[in-house]
Design an enzyme around this catalytic site. Structure first.
Site, PDB file in Angstrom:
ATOM      1  N   ASP A 105      -2.983 -22.873  15.117  1.00 29.71           N
ATOM      2  CA  ASP A 105      -1.728 -22.428  14.505  1.00 29.71           C
ATOM      3  C   ASP A 105      -0.834 -23.601  14.118  1.00 29.71           C
ATOM      4  O   ASP A 105      -0.115 -23.529  13.120  1.00 29.71           O
ATOM      5  CB  ASP A 105      -0.998 -21.512  15.504  1.00 29.71           C
ATOM      6  CG  ASP A 105       0.238 -20.856  14.901  1.00 29.71           C
ATOM      7  OD1 ASP A 105       0.147 -20.386  13.748  1.00 29.71           O
ATOM      8  OD2 ASP A 105       1.287 -20.816  15.574  1.00 29.71           O
ATOM      9  N   HIS A 112       0.229 -28.393  10.759  1.00 27.39           N
ATOM     10  CA  HIS A 112       1.545 -29.045  10.721  1.00 27.39           C
ATOM     11  C   HIS A 112       1.540 -30.427  11.385  1.00 27.39           C
ATOM     12  O   HIS A 112       2.032 -31.402  10.824  1.00 27.39           O
ATOM     13  CB  HIS A 112       2.599 -28.177  11.405  1.00 27.39           C
ATOM     14  CG  HIS A 112       2.697 -26.777  10.857  1.00 27.39           C
ATOM     15  ND1 HIS A 112       2.526 -26.492   9.526  1.00 27.39           N
ATOM     16  CD2 HIS A 112       2.954 -25.587  11.454  1.00 27.39           C
ATOM     17  CE1 HIS A 112       2.676 -25.183   9.337  1.00 27.39           C
ATOM     18  NE2 HIS A 112       2.929 -24.613  10.486  1.00 27.39           N
ATOM     19  N   LYS A 127       9.724 -29.344   4.282  1.00 28.35           N
ATOM     20  CA  LYS A 127      10.963 -29.602   5.017  1.00 28.35           C
ATOM     21  C   LYS A 127      11.603 -30.885   4.518  1.00 28.35           C
ATOM     22  O   LYS A 127      10.926 -31.893   4.306  1.00 28.35           O
ATOM     23  CB  LYS A 127      10.680 -29.708   6.525  1.00 28.35           C
ATOM     24  CG  LYS A 127      10.339 -28.355   7.157  1.00 28.35           C
ATOM     25  CD  LYS A 127      10.109 -28.500   8.647  1.00 28.35           C
ATOM     26  CE  LYS A 127       9.547 -27.219   9.239  1.00 28.35           C
ATOM     27  NZ  LYS A 127      10.557 -26.243   9.623  1.00 28.35           N
ATOM     28  N   LYS A 156      -1.345 -20.071   5.080  1.00 28.92           N
ATOM     29  CA  LYS A 156      -2.180 -20.264   6.258  1.00 28.92           C
ATOM     30  C   LYS A 156      -2.231 -18.998   7.096  1.00 28.92           C
ATOM     31  O   LYS A 156      -1.336 -18.179   6.953  1.00 28.92           O
ATOM     32  CB  LYS A 156      -1.716 -21.479   7.055  1.00 28.92           C
ATOM     33  CG  LYS A 156      -0.393 -21.278   7.813  1.00 28.92           C
ATOM     34  CD  LYS A 156      -0.009 -22.518   8.543  1.00 28.92           C
ATOM     35  CE  LYS A 156      -0.407 -22.487   9.993  1.00 28.92           C
ATOM     36  NZ  LYS A 156       0.449 -21.662  10.869  1.00 28.92           N
ATOM     37  N   GLU A 160       8.846 -25.410  20.336  1.00 25.82           N
ATOM     38  CA  GLU A 160       9.515 -24.177  19.909  1.00 25.82           C
ATOM     39  C   GLU A 160      10.107 -23.492  21.126  1.00 25.82           C
ATOM     40  O   GLU A 160       9.511 -23.520  22.206  1.00 25.82           O
ATOM     41  CB  GLU A 160       8.509 -23.238  19.259  1.00 25.82           C
ATOM     42  CG  GLU A 160       7.917 -23.761  17.973  1.00 25.82           C
ATOM     43  CD  GLU A 160       7.113 -22.668  17.285  1.00 25.82           C
ATOM     44  OE1 GLU A 160       7.715 -21.876  16.559  1.00 25.82           O
ATOM     45  OE2 GLU A 160       5.892 -22.600  17.512  1.00 25.82           O
ATOM     46  N   LYS A 162       4.939 -23.198  22.532  1.00 20.71           N
ATOM     47  CA  LYS A 162       5.917 -22.119  22.432  1.00 20.71           C
ATOM     48  C   LYS A 162       6.617 -21.994  23.779  1.00 20.71           C
ATOM     49  O   LYS A 162       6.086 -22.408  24.801  1.00 20.71           O
ATOM     50  CB  LYS A 162       5.240 -20.801  22.065  1.00 20.71           C
ATOM     51  CG  LYS A 162       4.616 -20.834  20.671  1.00 20.71           C
ATOM     52  CD  LYS A 162       4.592 -19.464  20.033  1.00 20.71           C
ATOM     53  CE  LYS A 162       3.963 -19.501  18.654  1.00 20.71           C
ATOM     54  NZ  LYS A 162       4.862 -19.982  17.597  1.00 20.71           N
ATOM     55  N   ARG A 211       0.808  -1.230   0.000  1.00 24.56           N
ATOM     56  CA  ARG A 211       0.000   0.000   0.000  1.00 24.56           C
ATOM     57  C   ARG A 211       0.835   1.272   0.000  1.00 24.56           C
ATOM     58  O   ARG A 211       0.371   2.335  -0.365  1.00 24.56           O
ATOM     59  CB  ARG A 211      -0.889   0.014   1.253  1.00 24.56           C
ATOM     60  CG  ARG A 211      -2.127  -0.828   1.079  1.00 24.56           C
ATOM     61  CD  ARG A 211      -2.980  -0.789   2.309  1.00 24.56           C
ATOM     62  NE  ARG A 211      -2.253  -1.338   3.460  1.00 24.56           N
ATOM     63  CZ  ARG A 211      -2.767  -1.471   4.666  1.00 24.56           C
ATOM     64  NH1 ARG A 211      -3.988  -1.075   4.906  1.00 24.56           N
ATOM     65  NH2 ARG A 211      -2.075  -1.978   5.649  1.00 24.56           N
TER      66      ARG A 211
HETATM   67  C1  BG6 Z   1       4.040 -21.360  11.649  1.00 29.59           C
HETATM   68  C2  BG6 Z   1       3.326 -20.874  12.878  1.00 29.59           C
HETATM   69  O1  BG6 Z   1       3.146 -21.951  10.751  1.00 29.59           O
HETATM   70  O2  BG6 Z   1       5.045 -22.296  12.007  1.00 29.59           O
HETATM   71  C3  BG6 Z   1       4.304 -20.271  13.865  1.00 29.59           C
HETATM   72  O3  BG6 Z   1       2.359 -19.917  12.505  1.00 29.59           O
HETATM   73  C4  BG6 Z   1       5.420 -21.235  14.158  1.00 29.59           C
HETATM   74  O4  BG6 Z   1       3.655 -19.885  15.057  1.00 29.59           O
HETATM   75  C5  BG6 Z   1       6.036 -21.773  12.875  1.00 29.59           C
HETATM   76  O5  BG6 Z   1       6.407 -20.554  14.920  1.00 29.59           O
HETATM   77  C6  BG6 Z   1       7.032 -22.883  13.166  1.00 29.59           C
HETATM   78  O6  BG6 Z   1       7.716 -23.202  11.991  1.00 29.59           O
HETATM   79  P1  BG6 Z   1       9.188 -23.817  12.040  1.00 29.59           P
HETATM   80  O7  BG6 Z   1       9.514 -24.071  10.607  1.00 29.59           O
HETATM   81  O8  BG6 Z   1      10.072 -22.795  12.683  1.00 29.59           O
HETATM   82  O9  BG6 Z   1       9.097 -25.064  12.856  1.00 29.59           O
END
Ligand code: BG6
Length: 491
Positions: free
Chosen positions: A240, A245, A187, A153, A221, A345, A56
């Protein structure tokens, strides 16, 4: 420099216009542009490519390139950077000022895009804009039979919203033109899981109940919510991470062998797994799921705030930053085998792995201090990339004592080649028209069908998430979930 000796041009001979909506956003800076740079540097991007970033703000060409220098370069590691290819890459970039919501049409984009190009539209915006973007692209005549659209996503917040997105996008793009991205499918180690399962015959006869007693899928994480609270607080770990995943990882572990690597052959098998996932009833939710939220603690030797103290998180938020649950895949192969999923997290460290635990020998012939230890196949996905098979061996000495040892395949040292980042691999798949590692509409909807009752159930039960200190492996309830069945998380 090039990884391929064949021409990198598209099979249909068209030049490529990659058009990124949200082109000045965080994902574009951190992941998409570094991935496209790397593909360019390694010769896997067609020479005719141009990358159009929409945004924008007002930029001249100079201020736009300065922004890219400042915000993208930092996400390319020194080892992967060279000034000459970077200069070449900058030549591919074009900035298009476009306010998606305010623009009556996309004529500014139509002017900048090449009339005869193969267009790939990457929608890296809030999903609430997907409908408007697709409608206007179509009305401006930018969607033809060659066009492809990539959907980032979150693809909805529940089944209903996911269906709405699919319907809206589907009005203008055929399913074969839609690439729903789940970067875990890009991956290297996740793709290798398919090879491990279906490229080796010794595993298949063992890969079922009752030989396998449990499966763990854990994606931990170390980072907290960071600057993403605005999005994250409305989503939580279930939407999320788990719905996409972790379920995709579960699908690859649990699926039947596909008849080919053809996109539909693979996705048909994954869909069957998703449809076989046992639905949670309210009583199951209370017993078989654990939600957690981090409170202040120590991460990497540093004191870090709790979730409720993070910027833009409401003081009374009950969003979960951690989920552990026990799921079942109701098929003959997986009858009664618990699948334990866990993600969070601010856990002790970043570590994603799948652990296949095998049944104990039926008769305890040898003595083992502390009782028998099951064989385990441990697939380390990140940051380590390894496959370990834990076996029992005799302790040297005059007795017949056993001890657990591991056969260890370190994939990083077994293969010295460069590993492309997930986004790079997936973007090249889009460019080449390969859909195998993208989610089909029915897969996405089946995943929501399973996740929705859990999320709704949590609401009905009205429980607050269990607190866990940042820098730990999550709330104690998540350990109890496995201990109850005689298992424990593999750390
Ligand atoms: C994303 C999530 O899809 O994947 C994040 O929205 C997350 O919250 C991330 O941190 C993790 O991805 P990776 O590749 O670092 O394991």
């Amino acid at each position: 420099m090039s990884e391929t000796t064949t021409s990198t041009e598209l099979d249909n001979g068209l030049p490529l216009d990659m058009i990124i909506f949200g082109g000045m956003g965080d994902l574009a800076m951190r992941k998409l542009l570094p991935a496209l740079y790397s593909a360019f540097q390694h010769g896997t991007l067609p020479g005719s490519t141009r990358i159009l970033s929409t945004g924008r703000q007002d930029y001249t060409r100079d201020t736009y390139l300065a922004h890219i220098e400042e915000h993208v370069r930092g996400f390319i590691s020194k080892d992967n950077f060279d000034a000459r290819s970077w200069d070449g890459f900058l030549q591919l970039l074009v900035y298009v000022k476009l306010d998606v919501q305010a623009a009556p049409d996309f004529s500014a984009l139509a002017k900048a895009a090449r009339a005869d190009a193969q267009r790939v539209f990457y929608l890296s915006t809030a999903p609430s804009l997907f409908t408007t973007i697709c409608d206007k692209l179509a009305a401006t005549g930018l969607v033809d039979e060659h066009a492809r659209v990539v959907l980032e996503k979150p693809l909805g917040t529940d089944l209903e919203s996911a269906i709405a997105i699919n319907e809206d996008v589907g009005r203008h793009f055929a399913e074969s033109q839609i690439y729903r991205i789940d970067h875990y499918l890009g991956k290297e180690t996740v793709q290798n899981l398919m090879v491990l399962r279906f490229g080796n015959s010794i595993l298949e006869p063992l890969w079922r109940a009752p030989n396998i007693s449990s499966v763990q899928i854990s994606v931990a994480e170390e980072v907290g919510v960071g600057s993403r609270a605005g999005f994250y607080d409305g989503a939580g770990a279930m939407r999320d991470m788990v719905q996409n995943h972790l379920l995709q990882l579960l699908c690859i572990v649990a699926m039947e062998p596909p008849t080919s690597l053809n996109a539909d052959a693979v996705r048909d098998e994954k869909l069957k797994v998703l449809r076989s996932l046992r639905r949670f009833k309210l009583a199951d939710i209370a017993r078989d799921t654990v939600r957690g939220q981090y409170v202040r603690g120590v991460s990497g030797n540093q004191a870090v705030p709790g979730y409720l103290e993070e910027k833009n998180v409401p003081q009374d938020s009950s969003t979960e930053t951690f989920v552990a649950l026990r799921a079942f895949v109701d098929t003959w192969r997986w009858s009664k085998v618990p699948f334990y999923l866990r993600t969070g997290k601010r856990m002790q460290r970043r570590s994603s792995r799948i652990v296949i635990e095998f049944a104990n020998p039926p008769f305890p012939l040898f003595h083992q201090q502390g009782g028998a230890v099951a064989n385990r196949l441990v697939i380390e996905l990140q940051p380590e990339e390894a496959i370990k098979l834990q076996l029992m061996a005799k302790q040297p000495g005059s007795g017949m004592e056993m001890q657990q040892v591991a056969l260890n395949l370190d994939l990083q040292s077994a293969f010295q080649q460069r590993r492309a980042e997930a986004y790079e691999r997936l973007l090249i798949d889009v460019v080449r028209g390969r859909l195998t590692h993208f989610m089909r509409r029915d897969e996405l909807e089946a995943a929501w069908e399973w996740a929705d009752p859990i999320i709704d159930g949590w609401q009905q039960l009205g429980e607050k998430p269990h607190p866990y200190a940042a820098g730990t492996w999550g709330p104690s309830e998540a350990f109890a979930l496995l201990a109850r069945d005689g298992f424990s998380w593999f750390e």
